[in-house]
Design an enzyme around this catalytic site. Sequence first.
Site, PDB file in Angstrom:
ATOM      1  N   HIS A  95      45.528  35.039  49.659  1.00 60.25           N
ATOM      2  CA  HIS A  95      46.263  34.577  48.475  1.00 60.25           C
ATOM      3  C   HIS A  95      46.071  33.066  48.347  1.00 60.25           C
ATOM      4  CE1 HIS A  95      49.452  33.574  45.690  1.00 60.25           C
ATOM      5  NE2 HIS A  95      49.394  34.841  45.302  1.00 60.25           N
ATOM      6  N   GLU A 165      42.715  36.117  40.769  1.00 60.31           N
ATOM      7  CA  GLU A 165      43.904  35.356  40.383  1.00 60.31           C
ATOM      8  C   GLU A 165      43.507  33.898  40.130  1.00 60.31           C
ATOM      9  OE1 GLU A 165      47.800  37.093  41.925  1.00 60.31           O
ATOM     10  OE2 GLU A 165      46.894  36.189  43.682  1.00 60.31           O
TER      11      GLU A 165
HETATM   12  P1  PGA Z   1      52.700  35.023  39.094  1.00 61.38           P
HETATM   13  O1  PGA Z   1      52.059  35.110  40.574  1.00 61.38           O
HETATM   14  O2  PGA Z   1      52.759  36.408  38.546  1.00 61.38           O
HETATM   15  O3  PGA Z   1      54.034  34.404  39.312  1.00 61.38           O
HETATM   16  O4  PGA Z   1      51.784  34.143  38.293  1.00 61.38           O
HETATM   17  C1  PGA Z   1      51.007  35.959  40.861  1.00 61.38           C
HETATM   18  C2  PGA Z   1      50.571  35.784  42.294  1.00 61.38           C
HETATM   19  O5  PGA Z   1      50.601  34.648  42.802  1.00 61.38           O
HETATM   20  O6  PGA Z   1      50.204  36.756  42.976  1.00 61.38           O
END
Ligand code: PGA
Length: 259
Positions: A95, A165
């Site tokens: 992450h 992401e």
């Molecule tokens: P968010 O986070 O939906 O708050 O943008 C997603 C993540 O970090 O997995």
Amino acid sequence: MKSIVVANWKMNPPTMREAKKLFDATRKAAESAKNVTLIVAPPAIFLRDLRARYKGKRVAFALQQASAEGSGAYTGDISLLQAKDAGAQYVIVGHSEQRAKGETNEAAGKVVAAALVCGMTPILCVGERERSQNGEHFSFVKEQLRAAFADVEPSKVTKVLVAYEPVWAIGGEKTMSPRDMHEMTIFIRKTLVGMSSGGGSTSGGKGYEAGMNVKILYGGATTESNALPMLQESGAQGFIVGHVSIDAFRFAALISSLS
Ligand code: PGA
């Protein structure tokens, strides 16, 4: 096809009592949405209790961060076997919030490989910190993928969930456009297909043909109003949801928008 939603609670909520309440609301939302596979990633300290009180089959659990090591002198870390024993079938790997603390592409790759050995499904997160005009974000993501799949046998490639992401979208209310995400899902699949065994680039090596079928999730500012168009137009199979997943009302609306 069923979509996949990972509720990444991050370091929330503060107490077990609140975690149970949030979990009950989350579970209810999942039960009325038969076409969504829900994976809850609570803080590790809540995992076993939540798993133990849940008798159904519609929710699976994930650990947010694991060590690639089996056991030993790693203060503060959690092993994959410990997570599995507590009831996790999935593990989030790499992450951006862990990468920001120094986790390298190679370290993430070791966790991906170790998770597959333990029979757990890695949810590998990739994504650039910022977008550049000349497309450098593509090479950044390519490098993250190359290192993460370096020790993955081509036959196992579809056992990894890839979560794209973009770090610049995380925590906000506005996703990237489904069109840009569509470009990225194609790029990710092509990159995987183009890798030879060992993570290098193809030069007659055995390619990851199955990369075309890898499941891709989108994460970053996913909300009850933008999730459906993203699912319909981007080629992604689902989401990692952060801040909206800890708001029971908004999360239920998000799940129902997909069903
Ligand atoms: P968010 O986070 O939906 O708050 O943008 C997603 C993540 O970090 O997995």
